[in-house]
Design an enzyme around this catalytic site. Structure first.
Site, PDB file in Angstrom:
ATOM      1  N   LYS A 193       0.855  -1.194   0.000  1.00 39.84           N
ATOM      2  CA  LYS A 193       0.000   0.000   0.000  1.00 39.84           C
ATOM      3  C   LYS A 193       0.893   1.246   0.000  1.00 39.84           C
ATOM      4  O   LYS A 193       0.994   1.961   0.989  1.00 39.84           O
ATOM      5  CB  LYS A 193      -0.975  -0.034   1.191  1.00 39.84           C
ATOM      6  CG  LYS A 193      -2.171  -0.934   0.870  1.00 39.84           C
ATOM      7  CD  LYS A 193      -3.278  -0.884   1.878  1.00 39.84           C
ATOM      8  CE  LYS A 193      -4.007   0.436   1.942  1.00 39.84           C
ATOM      9  NZ  LYS A 193      -4.992   0.613   0.857  1.00 39.84           N
ATOM     10  N   ASP A 254      -4.919 -16.391   3.200  1.00 46.97           N
ATOM     11  CA  ASP A 254      -6.125 -17.032   3.728  1.00 46.97           C
ATOM     12  C   ASP A 254      -7.298 -16.875   2.756  1.00 46.97           C
ATOM     13  O   ASP A 254      -8.120 -17.776   2.618  1.00 46.97           O
ATOM     14  CB  ASP A 254      -6.499 -16.454   5.102  1.00 46.97           C
ATOM     15  CG  ASP A 254      -5.814 -17.212   6.226  1.00 46.97           C
ATOM     16  OD1 ASP A 254      -4.862 -17.969   5.934  1.00 46.97           O
ATOM     17  OD2 ASP A 254      -6.222 -17.063   7.398  1.00 46.97           O
TER      18      ASP A 254
END
Ligand code: NAD
Length: 369
Positions: A193, A254
């Protein structure tokens, strides 16, 4: 044929059951002449705490350092819920990763055709999916200092975690990702980011430089981590190798895991630097935990553990053909209808851990013989 030294650490809960399943496959690898191993078995996690008063005895750590590769089952369980924080079973695994400096976590997300219905997404979005997530494992916000909770003058509290990366840490994980991509489709997506985080700015800068200087023939795309999460559920097959930091890697891997159907299907590798002898320190383990709810019942799916062995063949020993044969045997066993309870779906009779491991071993013999 070279013989490699493997340290087996079955651990707790379903760990010993899936590790036993993997050993059946090790025998089949030996019989078929694909690979032979010398194996040693030791304790880690709760069982080590019970036996030695520590979740990772110093002697076990030394054995891990001496081995060519380590295969671990799982650690933890309710029996050890009350032990001191530094003695919890997971601390044994964390110490192992830290002491061996296993900085690169590889988590493939593969959707086997026979299991496309088990995914939370539509078949056409996931069928044939084969992503490799490369997560930085020893740096970033989980380890950065200061890391603390302080009490303020008004009695309220202030919590701080520190996201920190150095050039060298980013360079070495970028090399792992590009090297892998070179053996796959040649595409790397790097997620960070940089729009709101300084560590993201440096991450992007260093990955760009490593690419330009060493891997200009490969394709590099930068993607913001939040957009990456969205794209993983929107059009996951656009990704091949995805490299990212510790925190984003935790979350993104995940998400990718859920695309494939079951935790029982997901292998992983944690790799360190290449040593003077040319060997990479490495630990291979299923992504799942010790599953106390099904432990001791011959219900656990051993494929994540067997897939971890396939990764070991590929990444520690360069035995690509043997790894392909084993991955193919997993596909064959599933196509032949073998299903443990977690992937059985309605109307299918599940088989147990031992029978699933035997089905993969038989499929391997059938492929090679
Ligand atoms: P878990 O992964 O053990 O289980 C989550 C769910 O998935 C359970 O319903 C379980 O039955 C199922 N499951 C997991 N592996 C399976 C397999 N191979 N086949 C079929 N079903 C499977 O996670 P949890 O329940 O959150 O944690 C249990 C214990 O494991 C805790 O003590 C936790 O700290 C530990 N843990 C260890 C590791 C590790 O060793 N690397 C990782 C995660 C959790």
């Amino acid at each position: 044929m070279a013989s490699y030294k493997l340290l087996l650490l079955p651990g707790d809960g379903i760990g010993p059951e899936v590790a036993a399943g993997m050993q059946v496959v090790l025998e089949a690898l030996k019989e078929t002449g694909l690979a032979t191993f010398e194996t040693e078995t030791d304790l880690v996690g709760g069982c080590a705490l019970d036996a030695h008063g520590s979740p990772l005895a110093d002697a076990t750590l030394q054995r891990a350092k001496d081995a060519d590769a380590i295969l671990l089952g799982a650690v933890g369980g309710p029996k050890w819920a009350g032990v001191a924080y530094e003695n919890r079973p997971e601390a044994g695994l964390l110490r192992l990763r830290k002491e061996l400096d296993l900085f690169a976590n590889l988590r493939p997300a593969i959707c086997y055709p026979a299991l496309a219905e088990a995914s939370a997404l539509k078949r056409e979005l996931v069928e044939g999916l084969d992503i490799m997530i490369v997560r930085e494992l020893t740096g970033g916000v989980y380890f950065g200092e200061p890391k603390e909770i302080t009490v303020l003058e008004d009695g309220s509290k202030r919590a701080v975690d520190t996201q920190v990366y150095t050039t060298a840490e980013i360079e070495r994980i970028a090399h792992v990702a590009f090297d892998l991509a070179g053996k796959r489709s040649g595409r790397v997506a790097s997620a960070e980011k940089h729009n709101v985080m300084k560590s993201g700015v440096l991450w992007k800068e260093v990955v760009t430089k490593v690419h330009a200087e060493h891997y200009a023939d490969l394709q590099l795309e930068h993607i913001l981590a939040d957009n990456c999460a969205m794209q993983l559920v929107r059009r996951p097959k656009q990704f091949d190798v995805l490299v990212t930091d510790n925190l984003f890697g935790d979350v993104l891997s995940d998400i990718a895991a859920m695309l494939t159907g079951s935790l029982g299907m997901l292998p992983s590798a944690s790799l360190g630097a290449v040593d003077a002898g040319g060997l990479r320190r490495a630990l291979y383990e299923p992504v799942h935990g010790s599953a106390p709810d099904i432990a001791g019942q011959d219900k656990a799916n051993p494929i994540a553990m067997i897939g971890s062995l396939a990764m070991c063949l590929r990444y520690s020993f360069g035995l690509g053909d043997a790894a392909d044969a084993l991955d193919g045997a997993i596909t064959d066993a599933l196509s032949g209808g073998a299903r443990t309870a977690d992937i059985a779906g309605e109307g299918t009779n599940p088989i147990g851990t031992r029978a699933m491991a035997a089905a993969v071993a038989d499929a391997l013999r059938a492929r090679v013989g």
